[in-house]
Design a protein around this motif. Structure first.
Motif, mmCIF file in Angstrom:
data_model
loop_
_atom_site.group_PDB
_atom_site.id
_atom_site.type_symbol
_atom_site.label_atom_id
_atom_site.label_comp_id
_atom_site.label_asym_id
_atom_site.label_seq_id
_atom_site.Cartn_x
_atom_site.Cartn_y
_atom_site.Cartn_z
ATOM 1 N N GLU A 118 32.132 66.903 41.688
ATOM 2 C CA GLU A 118 32.528 66.591 42.165
ATOM 3 C C GLU A 118 33.906 65.490 41.757
ATOM 4 O OE1 GLU A 118 32.261 66.073 46.442
ATOM 5 O OE2 GLU A 118 31.813 67.071 45.440
ATOM 6 N N PRO A 119 34.307 65.549 42.835
ATOM 7 C CA PRO A 119 35.692 64.134 42.646
ATOM 8 C C PRO A 119 34.745 63.417 43.034
ATOM 9 C CG PRO A 119 36.529 66.207 43.905
ATOM 10 C CD PRO A 119 35.412 66.281 43.910
ATOM 11 N N ALA A 120 34.222 62.990 43.984
ATOM 12 C CA ALA A 120 34.032 61.405 44.044
ATOM 13 C C ALA A 120 33.051 60.853 43.333
ATOM 14 C CB ALA A 120 32.786 61.318 45.533
ATOM 15 N N LEU A 121 32.133 61.890 41.702
ATOM 16 C CA LEU A 121 31.237 61.625 40.953
ATOM 17 C C LEU A 121 31.382 62.109 40.218
ATOM 18 C CD1 LEU A 121 28.065 64.030 42.530
ATOM 19 C CD2 LEU A 121 28.266 61.476 42.132
ATOM 20 N N ARG A 122 32.217 63.052 39.398
ATOM 21 C CA ARG A 122 32.848 63.169 38.021
ATOM 22 C C ARG A 122 32.244 62.351 37.097
ATOM 23 N NH1 ARG A 122 35.356 66.871 37.898
ATOM 24 N NH2 ARG A 122 37.370 66.071 36.472
ATOM 25 N N PHE A 123 30.968 62.683 36.833
ATOM 26 C CA PHE A 123 30.464 62.627 34.536
ATOM 27 C C PHE A 123 30.637 63.612 34.347
ATOM 28 C CE2 PHE A 123 27.899 59.748 38.566
ATOM 29 C CZ PHE A 123 27.650 59.134 37.440
ATOM 30 N N SER A 150 30.502 58.782 33.560
ATOM 31 C CA SER A 150 32.120 59.062 34.423
ATOM 32 C C SER A 150 32.732 58.234 33.837
ATOM 33 C CB SER A 150 31.545 58.872 36.529
ATOM 34 O OG SER A 150 32.675 59.247 36.926
ATOM 35 N N ILE A 151 33.712 58.733 33.314
ATOM 36 C CA ILE A 151 34.582 57.639 33.420
ATOM 37 C C ILE A 151 35.606 57.530 34.462
ATOM 38 C CG2 ILE A 151 37.433 57.491 31.982
ATOM 39 C CD1 ILE A 151 35.748 58.933 29.393
ATOM 40 N N THR A 152 36.468 58.746 34.765
ATOM 41 C CA THR A 152 37.469 58.456 36.102
ATOM 42 C C THR A 152 36.893 57.473 37.147
ATOM 43 O OG1 THR A 152 37.352 60.824 36.008
ATOM 44 C CG2 THR A 152 37.488 59.885 38.304
#
Length: 244
Positions: A118-123, A150-152
């Motif tokens: 999920e882009p809003a999570l990105r773990f 999540s680095i993002t």
């Protein structure tokens, strides 16, 4: 504002639940002594120590920091994937400034996939899985604990925890989602006996292939090796004489 920086005190939506509204920890047992030795004398001087075994209670909204946002985003992602959040997430715990999501084992893969993709999570990173053995927690004796980052999104961190009973120690492998978890799952199987279903090669990684049992379980026999020091020999802990 950085995820690592506490919110200002006037931003109530970012604060944890007020004192008095947070449930008290749950006692699951009592620990006697310091080191858990029961089949031999405790010569440490702490044999009379009695302390409760406490589990943190289920957290109350608002969780604080970025935790509410992660929970809401995960719920949306799971709903989009036809996996109801309330079916997948057994409970939420916020303790020692960490968010832990207790996941029902049959939904672990769906949750891991949503958290990664999920882009809003990105773990993107699973930092490994470790095992815990709670003999007194009937029906939930074995726990597998996953640390995700999540680095993002500014190095956000969360924990997933999955339980299984002693008589059915099966938890799905997440190697298909986080390939580097291969070795961590092997170590957890080796030390605790958790069967990670779907793992490509679930074999021992620390102990010899023919080793009996799983050494980090709390019901594993206490052992040791003789230690020689300046002509004197100290026997293994399970062979030392007891003191009354």
């Amino acid at each position: 504002m950085s995820d690592q920086t506490p919110a200002p005190r006037d931003e109530a939506e970012n604060l944890p639940a007020a004192p008095g509204t947070t449930p008290e920890p749950v006692q699951i047992g009592v620990r006697h002594g310091m080191f858990g030795a029961q089949d031999s004398g405790d010569t440490s001087g702490y044999d009379g120590l009695v302390s409760p075994i406490l589990f943190p209670a289920t957290a109350v909204r608002p969780y604080g920091r970025y935790f509410d946002e992660v929970a809401d985003l995960l719920q949306e992602a799971l709903d989009d994937r036809a996996t109801p959040y309330t079916d997948a997430v057994e409970r939420v715990v916020v303790d020692r400034d960490e968010l832990t999501l207790f996941i029902r084992r049959e939904h672990l893969l769906a949750v891991a996939q949503a958290l990664r993709d999920e882009p809003a999570l990105r773990f993107e990173l699973c930092l490994g899985v470790s095992g815990v053995h709670y003999p007194h927690e009937t029906g939930r004796e074995l726990h597998a604990v996953y640390h995700l980052m999540s680095i993002t999104h500014g190095h956000r961190r969360i924990r997933l925890e999955v339980t299984a009973p002693d008589d059915d120690p099966h938890i799905p492998s997440i190697v298909s989602v986080y390939p580097a978890n291969d070795w961590h799952e092997r170590e957890t199987w080796d030390m605790f006996g958790i069967q990670f279903d779907g793992h490509p090669s679930l074999t021992r990684i620390l102990m010899p292939d023919d080793w009996p049992g799983h050494p980090q379980r709390k019901d594993y026999p206490l052992g040791g090796i003789p230690v020689e020091y300046k002509g004197g020999t100290v026997p293994p802990p399970d062979q030392r004489r007891s003191y009354n």
